[in-house]
Structures are given as structure tokens and as C-alpha cells.
Design an enzyme around this catalytic site. Structure first.
Site, mmCIF file in Angstrom:
data_model
loop_
_atom_site.group_PDB
_atom_site.id
_atom_site.type_symbol
_atom_site.label_atom_id
_atom_site.label_comp_id
_atom_site.label_asym_id
_atom_site.label_seq_id
_atom_site.Cartn_x
_atom_site.Cartn_y
_atom_site.Cartn_z
ATOM 1 N N ASP A 2 0.653 -1.286 -0.091
ATOM 2 C CA ASP A 2 0.120 0.028 0.032
ATOM 3 C C ASP A 2 0.797 1.304 0.015
ATOM 4 O O ASP A 2 1.980 1.230 0.640
ATOM 5 C CB ASP A 2 -0.968 -0.165 1.225
ATOM 6 C CG ASP A 2 -1.962 0.865 1.049
ATOM 7 O OD1 ASP A 2 -2.444 1.362 -0.168
ATOM 8 O OD2 ASP A 2 -2.783 1.017 2.117
ATOM 9 N N HIS A 19 2.592 2.945 -9.066
ATOM 10 C CA HIS A 19 2.401 1.564 -9.303
ATOM 11 C C HIS A 19 3.679 1.015 -9.907
ATOM 12 O O HIS A 19 4.104 -0.074 -9.668
ATOM 13 C CB HIS A 19 1.076 1.053 -10.298
ATOM 14 C CG HIS A 19 -0.124 1.477 -9.350
ATOM 15 N ND1 HIS A 19 -0.290 1.343 -8.119
ATOM 16 C CD2 HIS A 19 -1.176 1.963 -9.700
ATOM 17 C CE1 HIS A 19 -1.420 1.621 -7.570
ATOM 18 N NE2 HIS A 19 -2.029 2.345 -8.624
ATOM 19 N N LEU A 113 11.993 -19.912 -3.415
ATOM 20 C CA LEU A 113 10.826 -18.948 -2.856
ATOM 21 C C LEU A 113 9.431 -19.343 -3.632
ATOM 22 O O LEU A 113 9.675 -19.223 -4.649
ATOM 23 C CB LEU A 113 11.351 -17.690 -3.033
ATOM 24 C CG LEU A 113 10.162 -16.519 -2.827
ATOM 25 C CD1 LEU A 113 9.738 -16.570 -1.093
ATOM 26 C CD2 LEU A 113 10.355 -15.053 -3.051
HETATM 27 C C1 FPP Z 1 -1.939 -0.195 -3.137
HETATM 28 O O1 FPP Z 1 -1.517 1.075 -3.144
HETATM 29 C C2 FPP Z 1 -1.400 -1.223 -4.585
HETATM 30 C C3 FPP Z 1 -2.043 -1.478 -5.492
HETATM 31 C C4 FPP Z 1 -3.623 -1.600 -5.578
HETATM 32 C C5 FPP Z 1 -1.190 -1.944 -6.465
HETATM 33 C C6 FPP Z 1 -0.239 -3.097 -6.219
HETATM 34 C C7 FPP Z 1 0.558 -3.410 -7.210
HETATM 35 C C8 FPP Z 1 2.098 -3.018 -7.667
HETATM 36 C C9 FPP Z 1 2.748 -3.001 -6.613
HETATM 37 C C10 FPP Z 1 2.468 -3.289 -8.975
HETATM 38 C C11 FPP Z 1 3.322 -4.800 -9.133
HETATM 39 C C12 FPP Z 1 2.585 -5.803 -8.956
HETATM 40 C C13 FPP Z 1 2.952 -6.892 -9.754
HETATM 41 C C14 FPP Z 1 2.281 -8.209 -9.223
HETATM 42 C C15 FPP Z 1 3.869 -6.838 -11.083
HETATM 43 P P1 FPP Z 1 -2.650 2.431 -3.608
HETATM 44 O O2 FPP Z 1 -2.702 2.698 -5.024
HETATM 45 O O3 FPP Z 1 -3.679 2.065 -2.826
HETATM 46 O O4 FPP Z 1 -1.653 3.587 -2.710
HETATM 47 P P2 FPP Z 1 -2.561 4.676 -1.822
HETATM 48 O O5 FPP Z 1 -3.007 4.114 -0.540
HETATM 49 O O6 FPP Z 1 -1.412 5.801 -1.558
HETATM 50 O O7 FPP Z 1 -3.428 5.527 -2.772
#
Ligand code: FPP
Length: 227
Positions: A2, A19, A113
Site C-alpha cells: 500500500d 504502481h 521461494l
Molecule cells: C495499493 O496502493 C497498491 C495497489 C492497488 C497495486 C499494487 C501493485 C503493484 C505494487 C504493482 C506490482 C505488482 C505486480 C504483481 C507486478 P494504493 O494505490 O492504494 O496507494 P495509496 O493508498 O497511496 O493510494
């Protein structure tokens, strides 16, 4: 994982850039887990609730997953990473589903892993799909039978949950599997989660006394599992 959106917004970048940097942080984490001897890692990449985000953000995330599948599978296998996906695949694009299956079937000579990627996953969905499977099999709706049909029933439950980004909640992640997991919360935003952040989380975990509702276990149950 997050905090991608906030990380980007603070840098006056679009959320989708967060992301992308988040994907780099995941690569670092995987390397770190292999180095620390972590045997199982489960990451929450996209929740069943994330479809509610703006269409361009959902599209960018799907594109990022697709690219990662196309570009990283060979490198992950070389590191000894066995890929596995959990979640409801039915609404995903056919190309994505095919690449996911192919990545899961990629041969890994020296497995070190197991990386579980939760994609269109929800903890409540997981319990519901297990209940449906138990019912369809005509089995008794017991705790044991449900446990056998949950996602990740083939591996041990996580020892440690790490949540980045400052919120102190589970957000419909592995609800069933986290019953006795140690919880670790950090305000570090996901793209900033680095080798030291992982070492700090593992060091914190090393000081936890785990009783599982009973007395401290005497056995040395090695092989750390992280969610
Ligand atoms: C939450 O942060 C994150 C996500 C919904 C996306 C997670 C995906 C990745 C880290 C990309 C890599 C993954 C793979 C499998 C290649 P948020 O956007 O909710 O952050 P915020 O709370 O600051 O808005």
C-alpha cells in the site's frame, strides 16, 4: 503493497507511476526474501474491491501485470522463484489468464521461494469459494474441510503480515489464513520499501513470542513465511 498512489502524488506524478515504482519494490522484496531464506511470500497486487478505481488506473495496473508476466517470468525462475496466483481469474483478460498459467507452469530447477500473487483476490471470496467447493463435494461443512479448500491450503499459514502505507487494517486480505499471523505495520509507502525495511520487519518479528492460544512452542520451526 500500500502507498503507491500517495508516493506518486507527493512527487506530482500520476498514481500509475507509483504502481510502476511499486513493481520495482516488489522485485527488490523478492530478492531480499530469497536472500533471507523466506520460503513463502504472498503479495496483495489487486483486490476484488480495486475494480472500483478509475478505469484508467485499473487499465494501467492490468497492463503492468501483463508486462511483468511477459518480462519477469524467466528471471524469477532463474532466481528459484515459483510463481502462483490466487484470486478469481474469471473476469481477467484471456491473454492475462494464459500468461498466468504459463508462468505457474514454468520449470524452476532450484526452487527457493514460492511467490503467491493475489490478483482479484478477497479474503471473503476465498472463504465463499471454499464453502462452495465443500458443498459441491458433498462434505461436512467443518473447519477442517473448509481449510482444505481455501487458496494456499497446500502451504503453511503466514508467520508475518507486513502492511505498508500507514493503515492498520487487513483490508480483506487472507482473512482465514491470518488467524495466528504476527502483524507488522509500517508508515513506509510501498515504493520506498527496501532491503532495510524488510530487515527491520524480520528483526521485529524475531522478537515476537508466539503462543497460538497456548504456551510457547518448544520446537524450532524454521522456514519463515511472509504475507
Ligand atoms: C495499493 O496502493 C497498491 C495497489 C492497488 C497495486 C499494487 C501493485 C503493484 C505494487 C504493482 C506490482 C505488482 C505486480 C504483481 C507486478 P494504493 O494505490 O492504494 O496507494 P495509496 O493508498 O497511496 O493510494
Amino acid at each position: 503493497m500500500d502507498g503507491n498512489g500517495r508516493w506518486a502524488t507527493r512527487r506530482l506524478l500520476p498514481r500509475t507511476a507509483g504502481h510502476k515504482f511499486g513493481a520495482d519494490a516488489l522485485k527488490r522484496l523478492v530478492r531480499g526474501c530469497v536472500q533471507h531464506g523466506v520460503q513463502y511470500l504472498t503479495v496483495f497486487a489487486f483486490s476484488s474491491e480495486n475494480w472500483q478505481r478509475p478505469a484508467d488506473e485499473v487499465g494501467a495496473l492490468m497492463e503492468l501485470f501483463l508486462q511483468a508476466l511477459q518480462r519477469e517470468t524467466v528471471e524469477l525462475a532463474a532466481q528459484g522463484v515459483v510463481l502462483h496466483f490466487i484470486g478469481d481469474r474469471s473476469p481477467l483478460h484471456e491473454q492475462m489468464r494464459e500468461l498466468m498459467t504459463r508462468a505457474e507452469q514454468a520449470p524452476v530447477d532450484n526452487p527457493r521461494l514460492r511467490l503467491n500473487v493475489a490478483l482479484n483476490y478477497g479474503g471473503r471470496w476465498d472463504v465463499a469459494q471454499a464453502a462452495r467447493a465443500v458443498q459441491l463435494a458433498g462434505l461436512e461443512m467443518s473447519e477442517q474441510n473448509l481449510a482444505r479448500h481455501m487458496c494456499l491450503a497446500d502451504i503453511p499459514e503466514p508467520d508475518l503480515l507486513i502492511r505498508t502505507g500507514g493503515d492498520h487494517r487487513i483490508s480483506n486480505f487472507l482473512l482465514w489464513q491470518l488467524a495466528y499471523t504476527e502483524l507488522y505495520f509500517t508508515s513506509t509507502l510501498w515504493p520506498d520499501f527496501d532491503e532495510k525495511s524488510l530487515a527491520d520487519a524480520l528483526a521485529d518479528f524475531a522478537h515476537r513470542e508466539r503462543r497460538f492460544g497456548g504456551v510457547p512452542p518448544g520446537s524450532d520451526d524454521s522456514g519463515l513465511r511472509v504475507a
